[in-house]
Design a protein around this motif. Structure first.
Motif, PDB file in Angstrom:
ATOM      1  N   ARG A  21     -16.292  10.533  33.240  1.00 29.05           N
ATOM      2  CA  ARG A  21     -15.495  11.610  33.827  1.00 29.05           C
ATOM      3  C   ARG A  21     -16.344  12.798  34.264  1.00 29.05           C
ATOM      4  N   GLY A  22     -17.649  12.720  34.037  1.00 26.81           N
ATOM      5  CA  GLY A  22     -18.539  13.768  34.520  1.00 26.81           C
ATOM      6  C   GLY A  22     -18.838  14.870  33.535  1.00 26.81           C
ATOM      7  N   TYR A  23     -18.408  14.727  32.291  1.00 24.65           N
ATOM      8  CA  TYR A  23     -18.706  15.743  31.288  1.00 24.65           C
ATOM      9  C   TYR A  23     -20.147  15.598  30.798  1.00 24.65           C
ATOM     10  N   PRO A  24     -20.805  16.715  30.441  1.00 24.63           N
ATOM     11  CA  PRO A  24     -22.231  16.657  30.063  1.00 24.63           C
ATOM     12  C   PRO A  24     -22.448  15.939  28.736  1.00 24.63           C
ATOM     13  N   ILE A  26     -25.071  16.161  26.952  1.00 23.62           N
ATOM     14  CA  ILE A  26     -25.726  17.092  26.034  1.00 23.62           C
ATOM     15  C   ILE A  26     -24.699  17.763  25.120  1.00 23.62           C
ATOM     16  N   VAL A  27     -23.538  18.050  25.659  1.00 23.02           N
ATOM     17  CA  VAL A  27     -22.483  18.716  24.888  1.00 23.02           C
ATOM     18  C   VAL A  27     -21.708  17.729  24.027  1.00 23.02           C
ATOM     19  N   PHE A  28     -21.337  16.592  24.611  1.00 24.48           N
ATOM     20  CA  PHE A  28     -20.390  15.720  23.935  1.00 24.48           C
ATOM     21  C   PHE A  28     -21.030  14.647  23.056  1.00 24.48           C
ATOM     22  N   ALA A  29     -22.311  14.346  23.234  1.00 21.25           N
ATOM     23  CA  ALA A  29     -22.960  13.394  22.330  1.00 21.25           C
ATOM     24  C   ALA A  29     -22.928  13.889  20.882  1.00 21.25           C
ATOM     25  N   PRO A  30     -23.304  15.144  20.609  1.00 26.56           N
ATOM     26  CA  PRO A  30     -23.199  15.605  19.219  1.00 26.56           C
ATOM     27  C   PRO A  30     -21.763  15.721  18.733  1.00 26.56           C
ATOM     28  N   VAL A  31     -20.834  16.049  19.618  1.00 26.48           N
ATOM     29  CA  VAL A  31     -19.425  16.156  19.218  1.00 26.48           C
ATOM     30  C   VAL A  31     -18.909  14.822  18.695  1.00 26.48           C
ATOM     31  N   PHE A  32     -19.158  13.763  19.454  1.00 25.02           N
ATOM     32  CA  PHE A  32     -18.650  12.450  19.047  1.00 25.02           C
ATOM     33  C   PHE A  32     -19.481  11.851  17.913  1.00 25.02           C
ATOM     34  N   MET A 314     -36.248  21.744  36.235  1.00 23.98           N
ATOM     35  CA  MET A 314     -34.857  21.753  35.785  1.00 23.98           C
ATOM     36  C   MET A 314     -34.301  20.334  35.723  1.00 23.98           C
ATOM     37  N   GLY A 315     -34.643  19.535  36.722  1.00 27.97           N
ATOM     38  CA  GLY A 315     -34.171  18.152  36.727  1.00 27.97           C
ATOM     39  C   GLY A 315     -34.732  17.354  35.562  1.00 27.97           C
ATOM     40  N   SER A 316     -36.011  17.578  35.235  1.00 31.37           N
ATOM     41  CA  SER A 316     -36.615  16.848  34.121  1.00 31.37           C
ATOM     42  C   SER A 316     -36.022  17.285  32.794  1.00 31.37           C
ATOM     43  N   LEU A 317     -35.710  18.569  32.663  1.00 30.98           N
ATOM     44  CA  LEU A 317     -35.085  19.059  31.429  1.00 30.98           C
ATOM     45  C   LEU A 317     -33.720  18.423  31.219  1.00 30.98           C
ATOM     46  N   LEU A 318     -32.923  18.390  32.275  1.00 30.16           N
ATOM     47  CA  LEU A 318     -31.598  17.788  32.159  1.00 30.16           C
ATOM     48  C   LEU A 318     -31.704  16.315  31.799  1.00 30.16           C
ATOM     49  N   ALA A 319     -32.629  15.608  32.457  1.00 28.09           N
ATOM     50  CA  ALA A 319     -32.771  14.174  32.214  1.00 28.09           C
ATOM     51  C   ALA A 319     -33.202  13.884  30.783  1.00 28.09           C
ATOM     52  N   ILE A 320     -34.211  14.601  30.297  1.00 23.17           N
ATOM     53  CA  ILE A 320     -34.724  14.274  28.964  1.00 23.17           C
ATOM     54  C   ILE A 320     -33.767  14.725  27.865  1.00 23.17           C
ATOM     55  N   PHE A 321     -33.067  15.848  28.066  1.00 24.12           N
ATOM     56  CA  PHE A 321     -32.133  16.280  27.028  1.00 24.12           C
ATOM     57  C   PHE A 321     -30.878  15.415  27.004  1.00 24.12           C
ATOM     58  N   ASN A 322     -30.476  14.879  28.148  1.00 24.75           N
ATOM     59  CA  ASN A 322     -29.399  13.890  28.146  1.00 24.75           C
ATOM     60  C   ASN A 322     -29.803  12.676  27.313  1.00 24.75           C
ATOM     61  N   THR A 323     -30.996  12.173  27.579  1.00 26.50           N
ATOM     62  CA  THR A 323     -31.476  10.986  26.864  1.00 26.50           C
ATOM     63  C   THR A 323     -31.709  11.290  25.389  1.00 26.50           C
ATOM     64  N   ALA A 324     -32.310  12.448  25.091  1.00 24.65           N
ATOM     65  CA  ALA A 324     -32.553  12.819  23.697  1.00 24.65           C
ATOM     66  C   ALA A 324     -31.254  12.960  22.928  1.00 24.65           C
ATOM     67  N   SER A 325     -30.203  13.435  23.591  1.00 20.56           N
ATOM     68  CA  SER A 325     -28.900  13.545  22.942  1.00 20.56           C
ATOM     69  C   SER A 325     -28.377  12.172  22.548  1.00 20.56           C
ATOM     70  N   GLU A 326     -28.592  11.198  23.419  1.00 19.20           N
ATOM     71  CA  GLU A 326     -28.151   9.833  23.116  1.00 19.20           C
ATOM     72  C   GLU A 326     -29.006   9.214  22.013  1.00 19.20           C
ATOM     73  N   VAL A 327     -30.293   9.572  21.975  1.00 14.30           N
ATOM     74  CA  VAL A 327     -31.165   9.090  20.902  1.00 14.30           C
ATOM     75  C   VAL A 327     -30.711   9.665  19.565  1.00 14.30           C
ATOM     76  N   GLY A 328     -30.385  10.959  19.561  1.00 12.02           N
ATOM     77  CA  GLY A 328     -29.860  11.569  18.347  1.00 12.02           C
ATOM     78  C   GLY A 328     -28.583  10.904  17.898  1.00 12.02           C
ATOM     79  N   PHE A 329     -27.710  10.601  18.836  1.00  5.78           N
ATOM     80  CA  PHE A 329     -26.462   9.886  18.553  1.00  5.78           C
ATOM     81  C   PHE A 329     -26.760   8.546  17.871  1.00  5.78           C
ATOM     82  N   GLY A 330     -27.677   7.795  18.440  1.00 10.10           N
ATOM     83  CA  GLY A 330     -28.004   6.479  17.889  1.00 10.10           C
ATOM     84  C   GLY A 330     -28.582   6.549  16.499  1.00 10.10           C
ATOM     85  N   ASN A 331     -29.396   7.563  16.244  1.00  9.07           N
ATOM     86  CA  ASN A 331     -30.020   7.674  14.928  1.00  9.07           C
ATOM     87  C   ASN A 331     -29.029   8.095  13.849  1.00  9.07           C
ATOM     88  N   VAL A 332     -28.020   8.868  14.203  1.00  7.74           N
ATOM     89  CA  VAL A 332     -26.976   9.189  13.231  1.00  7.74           C
ATOM     90  C   VAL A 332     -26.104   7.962  12.984  1.00  7.74           C
TER      91      VAL A 332
END
Length: 459
Positions: A21-24, A26-32, A314-332
């Motif tokens: 749905r286009g939500y970030p 970075i925000v919703f990976a830690p929420v879920f 800016m593009g690299s920051l968005l890309a890596i923090f999106n991926t890092a958020s998913e990595v954090g999700f997986g490790n939890v």
């Protein structure tokens, strides 16, 4: 225990839905992530600060230089006109009679040379429009054609590709970017042949139905005939330098494995240089490529460099923090009680680690809508298990690397994938108009990975 499994499934499903749905992320990976923690009955705040954030930060530490330098290299290649020069030269050389192959080849050369996928799409699109219009091929086939050239075999199959999907496994398996070169080349050729077969078949069907390029399209590029670009032989130099130095620093005479003594590395908590040498090699190669690209067309770059570097950063920051958020999700998730059942199910699909690995990476890449994100989660969670099983079965870590890398570029291109959404936005087309062909390429890639994994499991 069923409730705890459902907690993980619910969290994954919500993450996929909100990403679609286009939500970030970075925000919703830690929420879920925390939602799954609460339902599972684990400690909330320690799971967030000590598990989620620590692992996300470790991922950024390991891969941010590659994300940043890759984005800068792609942007400088774009600003200098080198990327457009390469695309134009290939399209002209092959001609409108081979329009689909021309676009695929242009994307492949740029991607394999280290230019980011998004920059490739922007650079090639104007030429794709021109040649498809000249050949009277429906515009709706352009996204699938670009996807085949940029999102598949040159992204993760061909040995030595500097894309992040080929670098991530090196950290977990102690390999380098050239792991399993024969398997990767065979797999890449299979994907290329299957993808071209599908796209040519679709072109012929459209021609028989009397469908041409069409009219009234959105985001039609300006006519490019009067624009000038650097000489093609100069334009390809940065790509050649990246590939050359990446090889020399990975496996050649200049290999970074021999630069530092074991005693020195231990003082930096590096027990095995192979876990970091691939990243070091690519960092140096990209720096050399950036310097070369800057020298190609100094005047064109000079006035736009500050803005270009800002956009790349800016593009690299968005890309890596999106991926890092998913990595954090997986490790939890892997610490939750219900994960053990899921892990046993995935591992139980096959006794062969190659098949099991292909399944887990494909599933997680599809769910997260990210090749690098799904790959990172799968290897963070089960990489050691696969490596142990492979060593017990006499399977080379290089094969694990190549299968994992290729599997990440399979089902990741579901409708919620960021690259797919961006590609459709660039071309001015909708999912309804063009996604069918992107999905077909996705299926070709996924089938190829499983065919290779199954064949390898027989020996």
């Amino acid at each position: 225990m069923i409730l705890q499994v459902l907690a993980i499934v619910l969290a994954l499903g919500l993450l996929m839905f909100f990403a679609y749905r286009g939500y970030p992320v970075i925000v919703f990976a830690p929420v879920f992530t925390l939602l799954a923690v609460v339902i599972s009955g684990n400690a909330l705040l320690p799971s967030y600060t000590e598990t989620y954030m620590s692992n996300a930060a470790n991922y950024v530490k390991s891969f941010f230089p590659i994300f940043l330098l890759g984005a800068i290299f792609g942007k400088v290649m774009e600003l200098s006109g080198a990327a457009s020069s390469i695309a134009q030269a290939i399209v002209r050389a092959l001609g409108s009679q081979r329009a689909i192959l021309s676009v695929v080849a242009a994307c492949a050369v740029l991607t394999y040379g280290g230019v980011s996928l998004f920059v490739v799409a922007f650079a090639v699109y104007p030429f794709a429009v021109a040649i498809f219009r000249e050949a009277d091929i429906p515009k709706r086939l352009i996204p699938g054609t670009i996807a085949l050239g940029a999102f598949t075999f040159t992204m993760d199959a061909l040995p030595g590709t500097p894309q992040i999907q080929n670098i991530i496994p090196t950290t977990y398996f102690g390999t380098d970017a050239y792991a399993a070169p024969v398997l990767g080349t065979i797999g890449g050729l299979m994907v290329l042949a299957g993808g071209l077969f599908w796209l040519e078949r679709r072109r012929k069907e459209a021609a028989q139905a009397g469908e041409g390029y069409g009219t009234g399209h959105k985001n039609e590029p300006e006519v490019l005939e009067n624009q000038t670009y650097p000489n093609i032989w100069i334009a390809v130099l940065p790509l050649v330098l990246v590939l050359l130095f990446n090889y020399l620093l990975s496996r050649g005479a200049l290999t970074v494995n021999n630069w530092y003594s074991a005693e020195l590395l231990k003082s930096f908590n590096i027990a095995n240089v192979k876990t970091v040498s691939s990243s070091w090699a690519l960092i140096i190669a990209l720096c050399i490529g950036i310097a070369a690209a800057l020298c190609i067309n100094v005047r064109a770059v000079q006035g736009k460099l500050a803005a270009g570097l800002t956009a790349a950063a800016m593009g690299s920051l968005l890309a890596i923090f999106n991926t890092a958020s998913e990595v954090g999700f997986g490790n939890v998730v892997k610490t939750l009680p219900g994960f053990k059942l899921i892990q046993n199910w995935i591992l139980g699909i096959s006794d062969n680690p190659l098949i099991s690995e292909a399944v887990s990476v494909n599933i997680l890449a599809g769910v997260t809508g990210s090749a690098s994100g799904g790959l990172s989660i799968a290897l963070e969670v089960m990489g050691k298990t696969y490596l142990t099983a492979a060593q017990a079965a006499g399977i080379s870590p290089e094969l694990l690397h190549r299968i994992a890398s290729m599997a990440s570029g399979g089902m990741d291109t579901l409708p919620h994938n960021g690259a797919v959404i961006t590609l459709l936005a660039i071309t001015g087309l909708t999912h309804r108009q063009a996604y069918k062909d992107i999905f077909a390429i996705t299926v070709v890639k996924t089938v190829t990975v499983f065919v290779l994994a199954i064949v390898l499991s027989m020996f």
